[in-house]
Design a protein around this motif. Structure first.
Motif, mmCIF file in Angstrom:
data_model
loop_
_atom_site.group_PDB
_atom_site.id
_atom_site.type_symbol
_atom_site.label_atom_id
_atom_site.label_comp_id
_atom_site.label_asym_id
_atom_site.label_seq_id
_atom_site.Cartn_x
_atom_site.Cartn_y
_atom_site.Cartn_z
ATOM 1 N N ALA A 285 0.832 -1.205 0.000
ATOM 2 C CA ALA A 285 0.000 0.000 0.000
ATOM 3 C C ALA A 285 0.869 1.258 0.000
ATOM 4 N N VAL A 286 1.962 1.224 0.783
ATOM 5 C CA VAL A 286 2.880 2.370 0.808
ATOM 6 C C VAL A 286 3.515 2.573 -0.561
ATOM 7 N N GLU A 287 3.910 1.455 -1.188
ATOM 8 C CA GLU A 287 4.533 1.535 -2.514
ATOM 9 C C GLU A 287 3.555 2.101 -3.537
ATOM 10 N N VAL A 288 2.308 1.603 -3.503
ATOM 11 C CA VAL A 288 1.289 2.082 -4.441
ATOM 12 C C VAL A 288 0.988 3.559 -4.207
ATOM 13 N N LYS A 289 0.927 3.969 -2.931
ATOM 14 C CA LYS A 289 0.658 5.367 -2.606
ATOM 15 C C LYS A 289 1.747 6.278 -3.179
ATOM 16 N N LYS A 290 3.005 5.855 -3.030
ATOM 17 C CA LYS A 290 4.105 6.649 -3.569
ATOM 18 C C LYS A 290 3.996 6.756 -5.092
ATOM 19 N N MET A 291 3.627 5.642 -5.736
ATOM 20 C CA MET A 291 3.488 5.664 -7.194
ATOM 21 C C MET A 291 2.350 6.581 -7.626
ATOM 22 N N LYS A 292 1.230 6.559 -6.893
ATOM 23 C CA LYS A 292 0.110 7.450 -7.204
ATOM 24 C C LYS A 292 0.520 8.910 -7.063
ATOM 25 N N GLU A 293 1.280 9.192 -6.004
ATOM 26 C CA GLU A 293 1.750 10.564 -5.798
ATOM 27 C C GLU A 293 2.683 10.986 -6.922
ATOM 28 N N ASN A 294 3.518 10.050 -7.372
ATOM 29 C CA ASN A 294 4.438 10.338 -8.470
ATOM 30 C C ASN A 294 3.673 10.641 -9.757
ATOM 31 N N VAL A 295 2.628 9.826 -10.045
ATOM 32 C CA VAL A 295 1.794 10.057 -11.228
ATOM 33 C C VAL A 295 1.096 11.414 -11.139
ATOM 34 N N ALA A 296 0.575 11.740 -9.944
ATOM 35 C CA ALA A 296 -0.120 13.027 -9.757
ATOM 36 C C ALA A 296 0.819 14.203 -10.017
ATOM 37 N N VAL A 297 2.068 14.083 -9.547
ATOM 38 C CA VAL A 297 3.055 15.145 -9.782
ATOM 39 C C VAL A 297 3.323 15.311 -11.273
ATOM 40 N N ARG A 298 3.460 14.161 -11.983
ATOM 41 C CA ARG A 298 3.725 14.228 -13.417
ATOM 42 C C ARG A 298 2.541 14.843 -14.173
ATOM 43 N N GLU A 299 1.310 14.494 -13.756
ATOM 44 C CA GLU A 299 0.124 15.051 -14.400
ATOM 45 C C GLU A 299 0.045 16.564 -14.204
ATOM 46 N N MET A 300 0.372 17.010 -12.989
ATOM 47 C CA MET A 300 0.376 18.440 -12.709
ATOM 48 C C MET A 300 1.424 19.148 -13.549
ATOM 49 N N GLU A 301 2.567 18.514 -13.730
ATOM 50 C CA GLU A 301 3.630 19.103 -14.546
ATOM 51 C C GLU A 301 3.182 19.208 -16.003
#
Length: 343
Positions: A285-301
């Motif tokens: 769950a921690v790993e997936v959460k980090k990946m979701k946060e990474n995707v969100a950052v890329r989408e914002m960029e």
């Protein structure tokens, strides 16, 4: 001094046969046995207690309920039996004054793991090993008085202790969970009050829990159902989000202790294993959460860059219109020709 401390001395041997040794996890307790009028048990770290050795310890079997002032001086030998050649049996001897604060003692580095797993050595045969404890207990006269006072006194609240064990008691780390009032459970013993509703519920569903302990002593019954109550209380009060590394280890210790009382726990084991399995889930769950946060950052960029590009396109159109206006009536000259003059 000897006249003041007249001793009762008892020496007996307990044999512990451990099957399916290769499948063992981080820690394993033996069943409780009695020597010198007191319960004891052995426990091992089959993969080593933070060392590459088999670790073996002797434990006062009811350390959570030991009265203030209780102690036992015990000399003891721990042996790993060699099933091929008895002369090669590995034995270590020591002594320790067991008390409520220092309730276990033994050998962190008993035998190297590579030696015990060497099939030519003879310590493990058919995935089974045998450990023996020979205990020589000295009970001093003043300790008899402590025991008698403890029997006649009101039962005090108990505590659960999870110990990281070492040869040196000064290096022991202990975490304690203090429990509350003890109340009578079905006239068979006194149990932590918070556990009673949980125990009543499971005993109604599984009557064999009571039947399996009725031939035991009152004290043994209390230990057994306190251990069961601790596991039930843990599962009832903890949430998935609470499960950190400390609680995973704590539940593992509670479960291994409960298994020593020989209940039929086939109905409970899936729930405990599911809770222990939450460690993998939480890590994922921690790993997936980090990946979701990474995707969100890329989408914002991407959104930021798209907005910047749209703004740049508008600026480009404006610049083009201005250029068209500027070029109206404007004739380009050859900038390299001479200015000159005509005569």
């Amino acid at each position: 001094m000897e006249n003041q401390q007249r001793s009762d001395e008892t020496a007996e041997t307990f044999t512990w046969t451990i099957k399916s040794f290769s499948k063992l996890r981080n820690k394993l307790y033996s069943e409780i046995f009695f020597i010198g009028g007191h319960p004891w048990r052995l426990f091992i770290f089959p993969k080593g207690n933070n060392v590459d050795y088999l670790s073996i310890y002797l434990d006062a079997g009811d350390s959570a309920n030991l009265p203030y002032g209780w102690s036992r001086l015990a000399k003891f030998k721990l042996s790993l039996i060699n099933k091929v050649n008895s002369k090669m049996t590995k034995t270590k001897e020591t002594e320790h004054e067991f008390n409520a604060r220092e309730s276990d003692w033994g050998f962190t580095s008993f035998i190297p793991l590579n030696e015990i797993w060497d099939t030519r050595k003879g310590f493990i045969v058919d995935d089974t090993c045998i450990i023996e404890a020979e205990i020589f207990v000295t009970k001093r006269e003043h300790e008899n008085q402590v025991d008698q006072a403890a029997k006649s006194a009101t039962v005090a609240p108990v505590s659960t202790q999870v110990n990281v064990v070492s040869d040196n008691p000064s290096s022991k780390e202990t975490s304690s969970i203090a429990l509350g009032e003890l109340v009578d459970f079905r006239g068979l013993g006194k149990i932590e009050k918070a556990f009673i509703p949980l125990l009543e519920e499971v005993c109604l569903r599984y009557p064999s829990l009571i039947e399996s302990q009725q031939k035991r002593s009152r004290k043994f019954f209390e230990w057994a159902f306190t251990a069961l109550g601790r596991v039930l209380h843990f599962l009832k009060t903890k949430k998935v989000k609470d499960m950190n590394d400390v609680l995973f280890v704590h539940l593992q210790d509670l479960w291994e202790e409960l298994e020593t009382f020989k209940f039929d726990l086939t109905w409970l084991e899936p729930h405990v294993q599911s809770a222990l399995g939450m460690k993998n889930y939480m890590e994922k769950a921690v790993e997936v959460k980090k990946m979701k946060e990474n995707v969100a950052v890329r989408e914002m960029e991407i959104k930021r860059l798209k907005a910047k590009m749209a703004s740049a396109e508008i600026d480009l159109e404006i610049a083009k219109r201005d250029l068209v206006k500027a070029e109206e009536g404007f004739k380009e000259l050859d900038l390299d020709r001479e200015l000159g003059y005509k005569a």
